[in-house]
Enzyme design. Sequence first.
Site, PDB file in Angstrom:
ATOM      1  N   LEU A   1       2.287 -16.256   2.707  1.00 35.30           N
ATOM      2  CA  LEU A   1       1.412 -15.978   3.847  1.00 35.30           C
ATOM      3  C   LEU A   1      -0.043 -16.024   3.403  1.00 35.30           C
ATOM      4  CD1 LEU A   1       1.358 -15.005   6.880  1.00 35.30           C
ATOM      5  CD2 LEU A   1       1.038 -12.712   5.940  1.00 35.30           C
TER       6      LEU A   1
ATOM      7  N   HIS B   1      -2.442  -5.236  -2.664  1.00 33.39           N
ATOM      8  CA  HIS B   1      -3.795  -5.791  -2.789  1.00 33.39           C
ATOM      9  C   HIS B   1      -4.555  -5.550  -1.487  1.00 33.39           C
ATOM     10  CE1 HIS B   1      -6.955  -8.854  -3.117  1.00 33.39           C
ATOM     11  NE2 HIS B   1      -6.679  -8.953  -4.405  1.00 33.39           N
TER      12      HIS B   1
END
Length: 341
Positions: free
Chosen positions: A125, A229
């Site tokens: 993604l 992240h």
Amino acid sequence: MIVVRCVQPGDVDALVALAKETGPGLTTFKPDREALAARIERARRTLADDAAPYEAGYFFVMEDTATGDVAGVCGIETEVGLEQPFYNYRVATVVHASKDLGVWTRMSLLNISHDLTGYAEVCSLFLSPRYRTAGVGGLLSRSRFMFIAQFKQRFPERLCAELRGHFDENGESPFWNAVGSHFYQIDFNEADYLSSHGKKSFLAELMPRYPVYLDLLPEDAQRTVGVTHRDTAPARKMLEAEGLRYENHVDIFDAGPVLECHTSDLRTVRESVLATVRIGERVAKEGEAKSLVSNTSLEDFRCGATTGAVEDGAFLLTADEAAALRVKAGDTVRVLTSQPR
């Protein structure tokens, strides 16, 4: 209209350019023309039912139909770990106790795991920063679940998603520096590159043979285990809204979380419905529901977002929307409606 569609051979140049916008940690989408061309070819063979189970996978691009710009990508691997091992760490708990000393300790361990072998994996993604506006990321992520809902028989019972782990302000992974770098003796980017290109034998040859005690790692490395992240946090939120959950598996390189669930428990699988296309002009209404809409074609799957909801078994599309989704009046579409808040 912005649509997510199956990748085509002619997309390779746009994908190479888009991949240059990614950072470290996204192992499945690198600016490697040869690798991307091979992935496109593999995806096309999967759609044609000409791919072996171990290599089957789908790859989608997000296209702005007004400009032809490729703005993002996403993918689904149908069964991971069938050809090469699919390694993760499983975070476990161990208790040490001494009755004589009156000491009781609880510690976390990292154990090498193949638990997710045979799962489908939603992956790759990435959305260009140029298109990170309200709703676009949700369309890109959820389009995969619209595809799964339409073609559920093509996927296994369980599904997972590996998310990029935490990197510090210098672009380094504290977990890799504390663990992986000592065993593999190469830097993160090189290990990342080898793994993303299917060269994984070094993992089995050099990985830790015994459980890793988290308490023995530097504190900054301990804090990153299972942490996403910062750029991937919105994707995690969307996946959790879809029904995926963190079940104590993490990536072996950066300790990013792995989310998982039963395919049948996906919100889109449970709540999306089939409807008949009706074409006409849409009258804007305040607070109107928003919907994801996809066609039901396998090889030319397309998914977009618009306003409206299913009424009396039909869904209204404008002529431009119908053209972008490549459907006509009377065709069947799949619809997932989100009620306004």
